[in-house]
Design an enzyme around this catalytic site. Sequence first.
Site, short mmCIF file in Angstrom:
data_model
loop_
_atom_site.label_atom_id
_atom_site.label_comp_id
_atom_site.label_asym_id
_atom_site.label_seq_id
_atom_site.Cartn_x
_atom_site.Cartn_y
_atom_site.Cartn_z
N SER A 91 0.80 -1.23 0.00
CA SER A 91 0.00 0.00 0.00
C SER A 91 0.83 1.28 0.00
CB SER A 91 -0.92 0.01 1.22
OG SER A 91 -0.18 -0.19 2.41
N ASP A 118 -2.99 7.79 8.38
CA ASP A 118 -3.85 6.90 9.15
C ASP A 118 -2.95 6.08 10.07
OD1 ASP A 118 -2.75 4.84 7.61
OD2 ASP A 118 -4.50 4.68 6.28
N HIS A 128 -0.24 4.33 7.43
CA HIS A 128 0.38 4.98 6.26
C HIS A 128 0.83 6.40 6.52
CE1 HIS A 128 -2.41 1.81 4.77
NE2 HIS A 128 -1.30 1.46 4.16
#
Length: 348
Positions: free
Chosen positions: A37, A323, A326
Site C-alpha cells: 500500500s 492513518d 500509512h
Amino acid sequence: MAILFCIYALLYVCSSKGILIPPKDISVSAVFAFGDSYVDQGNNNYIVTLGKCNFPPYGKDFVGGKPTGRFSNGKTLADFLAEALGVKDYLPAYLDPLIQDQDLLTGVSFASGGSGYDPITPKIASAIPLSVQIEKFKQYTEKLKMNIGEEVAKDIIKNSVFLVVASTNDLLYSLPARSLEYDAISYDNMLVKLALNFVKEIHKLGAGRIAVFSAPPVGCLPALRTLAGSPLRKCVDRENKAAQLFNNMLKQKLQSLTSSFAPSRVAFVDFYNPLISIIENPYQYGLEVTDKGCCGTGEIEVVFLCNKLSPTCSNDSKFLFWDSIHLSEKGCSIFLDQILPNLIKSLF
Ligand SMILES: *[C@@H]1O[C@H](CO)[C@@H](O)[C@H](O)[C@H]1NC(C)=O
C-alpha cells in the site's frame, strides 16, 4: 564520479526546502512500483478486497480532493519519487481502466495494498500477490513493445527506476500467523530469499535500476502502538527487532548482488532509521505528531475504519502518519528528502 555524486547530493539538499528539482544529468524514462500500500496508486480499487481507500477522507489533499485509492491524504512515496526523478508528478495505477498509452510510456504502479513477499500475505489481505504483479508487468511490456517497438521498449525499461516496497504486511500479520512454523530469524531469512528472488526476476525482465525498500519500524506504526505498545503506546520492540533483522540481512544480500548485476544497479533504501529519527525528533522536521495518524483518533483507523464519518486532525502537514499505518503526504516528502541523495548515488 564521486565528485559528480556529491554535486547531485548537494542539489537535493539545496532544493529540499521547496519542490524537489531532479539533478540535471540524470535521465530516467519511467518509474515502476511493486509491492504494497505504500506505493499502491489505486490498483486495489479494481479488485475485491477490504484493503482499499477510494473514499473520503483519503485523498483530501490530492488534486481536486479526489480519493484515488492511494493510501494517503495526498501524494505517495511513488508519486514523490517519480517527481524527484524528473519523470512525472503522479504515478498511475496499472489497473486503472482510463490509463492512456502516454501514461504507460513513463511508468505505472503494479503494487497492491496488503501484499507482501510471503505468498500467505496477499491471501490473508485479499491483495495482488507479487507473482501476479510480475505477470502484469510482463503483460505491460508486451503492450509497450506493440506500441513503440521492441528495441525502444527495452530501452525504456532499462533506463527506468523500479521501486520495490514490501515486507511491512509480512511482519505485521503473516509472521504472527506463522509463529508455529517460524521464529523471527527463520521467517526473516525466508523473506530475504523471497525479496532477492523478486529482484532477480525483474532484473531478468530488463530492469536496469532497482530500489528495494527495507522494512519500516513496524513496531512504531500507530496501529501497532495501540494494539501492543502498552497503555503508553510505545513502539513495540518485538516488531522493530524483526524489522531490523530483516533489514540487516537484506542490505547484505543486496550488496553482494550488486556486483553480479553490473552494469545494472540495485539500491537498498533504508526505510527504518530515517523514520525513527523523524519519529523521535518531530520538531526538527517541521512536524508535531509522529505517534498517531491524522484520521479519526489516529490510533487505529485505517482503510474502511478511516471513512467519511472520521473526523480528521486540523493540519495533516504536522502529522507523519495519515492513518494508523500509512504516511501522510507531508511524511512521504520529508522521508524522501532524507533518502534521495543516497538513493541517487547508488542508482546512477
Ligand atoms: C499547517 O502546517 C504547516 C506546517 O507546519 C504550515 O506551513 C501551514 O501553514 C499550516 N496550515 C494551516 C492551515 O494552519
